[in-house]
Design a protein around this motif. Structure first.
Motif, PDB file in Angstrom:
ATOM      1  N   LYS A 160      43.074  40.194 -18.046  1.00 45.50           N
ATOM      2  CA  LYS A 160      42.486  41.286 -18.816  1.00 45.50           C
ATOM      3  C   LYS A 160      42.721  41.091 -20.303  1.00 45.50           C
ATOM      4  O   LYS A 160      41.846  41.332 -21.111  1.00 45.50           O
ATOM      5  CB  LYS A 160      43.060  42.635 -18.371  1.00 45.50           C
ATOM      6  N   LEU A 161      43.907  40.656 -20.659  1.00 41.75           N
ATOM      7  CA  LEU A 161      44.214  40.436 -22.070  1.00 41.75           C
ATOM      8  C   LEU A 161      43.343  39.335 -22.658  1.00 41.75           C
ATOM      9  O   LEU A 161      42.888  39.418 -23.786  1.00 41.75           O
ATOM     10  CB  LEU A 161      45.701  40.086 -22.256  1.00 41.75           C
ATOM     11  N   ASN A 162      43.116  38.300 -21.890  1.00 42.99           N
ATOM     12  CA  ASN A 162      42.299  37.194 -22.376  1.00 42.99           C
ATOM     13  C   ASN A 162      40.833  37.566 -22.487  1.00 42.99           C
ATOM     14  O   ASN A 162      40.109  37.030 -23.306  1.00 42.99           O
ATOM     15  CB  ASN A 162      42.456  35.973 -21.466  1.00 42.99           C
ATOM     16  N   SER A 163      40.359  38.512 -21.684  1.00 43.43           N
ATOM     17  CA  SER A 163      38.939  38.854 -21.690  1.00 43.43           C
ATOM     18  C   SER A 163      38.590  39.873 -22.778  1.00 43.43           C
ATOM     19  O   SER A 163      37.437  40.032 -23.123  1.00 43.43           O
ATOM     20  CB  SER A 163      38.520  39.391 -20.323  1.00 43.43           C
ATOM     21  N   THR A 164      39.580  40.580 -23.315  1.00 37.25           N
ATOM     22  CA  THR A 164      39.283  41.554 -24.365  1.00 37.25           C
ATOM     23  C   THR A 164      39.038  40.830 -25.677  1.00 37.25           C
ATOM     24  O   THR A 164      39.755  39.897 -26.029  1.00 37.25           O
ATOM     25  CB  THR A 164      40.430  42.569 -24.538  1.00 37.25           C
ATOM     26  N   PRO A 165      38.017  41.243 -26.406  1.00 36.73           N
ATOM     27  CA  PRO A 165      37.716  40.570 -27.676  1.00 36.73           C
ATOM     28  C   PRO A 165      38.779  40.883 -28.728  1.00 36.73           C
ATOM     29  O   PRO A 165      39.320  41.981 -28.788  1.00 36.73           O
ATOM     30  CB  PRO A 165      36.366  41.143 -28.080  1.00 36.73           C
ATOM     31  N   THR A 166      39.041  39.912 -29.564  1.00 38.17           N
ATOM     32  CA  THR A 166      40.007  40.108 -30.638  1.00 38.17           C
ATOM     33  C   THR A 166      39.317  40.787 -31.814  1.00 38.17           C
ATOM     34  O   THR A 166      38.098  40.951 -31.824  1.00 38.17           O
ATOM     35  CB  THR A 166      40.582  38.755 -31.096  1.00 38.17           C
ATOM     36  N   ARG A 167      40.096  41.156 -32.793  1.00 34.60           N
ATOM     37  CA  ARG A 167      39.511  41.814 -33.972  1.00 34.60           C
ATOM     38  C   ARG A 167      38.496  40.916 -34.651  1.00 34.60           C
ATOM     39  O   ARG A 167      37.443  41.374 -35.074  1.00 34.60           O
ATOM     40  CB  ARG A 167      40.608  42.171 -34.979  1.00 34.60           C
ATOM     41  N   GLY A 168      38.824  39.639 -34.757  1.00 35.59           N
ATOM     42  CA  GLY A 168      37.911  38.688 -35.386  1.00 35.59           C
ATOM     43  C   GLY A 168      36.601  38.584 -34.634  1.00 35.59           C
ATOM     44  O   GLY A 168      35.526  38.537 -35.227  1.00 35.59           O
ATOM     45  N   ASP A 169      36.701  38.553 -33.299  1.00 33.80           N
ATOM     46  CA  ASP A 169      35.495  38.475 -32.473  1.00 33.80           C
ATOM     47  C   ASP A 169      34.650  39.732 -32.631  1.00 33.80           C
ATOM     48  O   ASP A 169      33.432  39.666 -32.728  1.00 33.80           O
ATOM     49  CB  ASP A 169      35.848  38.283 -30.997  1.00 33.80           C
ATOM     50  N   ARG A 170      35.325  40.880 -32.645  1.00 31.92           N
ATOM     51  CA  ARG A 170      34.588  42.140 -32.806  1.00 31.92           C
ATOM     52  C   ARG A 170      33.921  42.207 -34.175  1.00 31.92           C
ATOM     53  O   ARG A 170      32.790  42.664 -34.294  1.00 31.92           O
ATOM     54  CB  ARG A 170      35.524  43.333 -32.616  1.00 31.92           C
ATOM     55  N   ALA A 171      34.616  41.734 -35.190  1.00 39.65           N
ATOM     56  CA  ALA A 171      34.049  41.744 -36.542  1.00 39.65           C
ATOM     57  C   ALA A 171      32.842  40.818 -36.619  1.00 39.65           C
ATOM     58  O   ALA A 171      31.815  41.164 -37.217  1.00 39.65           O
ATOM     59  CB  ALA A 171      35.101  41.330 -37.558  1.00 39.65           C
ATOM     60  N   LYS A 172      32.955  39.648 -35.997  1.00 34.47           N
ATOM     61  CA  LYS A 172      31.833  38.707 -35.980  1.00 34.47           C
ATOM     62  C   LYS A 172      30.642  39.305 -35.244  1.00 34.47           C
ATOM     63  O   LYS A 172      29.502  39.177 -35.682  1.00 34.47           O
ATOM     64  CB  LYS A 172      32.238  37.392 -35.316  1.00 34.47           C
ATOM     65  N   GLN A 173      30.926  39.959 -34.111  1.00 32.22           N
ATOM     66  CA  GLN A 173      29.853  40.559 -33.328  1.00 32.22           C
ATOM     67  C   GLN A 173      29.182  41.688 -34.113  1.00 32.22           C
ATOM     68  O   GLN A 173      27.957  41.800 -34.131  1.00 32.22           O
ATOM     69  CB  GLN A 173      30.409  41.088 -32.009  1.00 32.22           C
TER      70      GLN A 173
END
Length: 66
Positions: free
Chosen positions: A11-24
């Motif tokens: 579950k921890l690995n599948s949640t997007p990180t802040r950087g990923d969310r910002a990019k998205q």
């Protein structure tokens, strides 16, 4: 108890990180801006076409009236 720990790690690995969310979010904003620009461009073209058709109609009505 080990299988439960493995699930938590997955579950921890599948949640997007802040950087990923910002990019998205940035990608979504860029897409929205591009779509908006396309809509404005299409609206301009359609308005010009409508104006040309209206002018042609007016000329046609003038020639019929004479």
């Amino acid at each position: 108890m080990e299988p439960a720990c493995r699930k938590d790690k997955q579950k921890l690995n599948s949640t997007p990180t802040r950087g990923d969310r910002a990019k998205q979010k940035s990608a979504q904003q860029e897409l929205k801006q591009r779509q908006r620009a396309e809509i404005y461009a299409l609206n301009k073209v359609m308005t010009e076409l409508e104006q040309q058709q209206f002018e042609a109609f007016c000329k046609q009505m003038q020639t019929q009236g004479e």
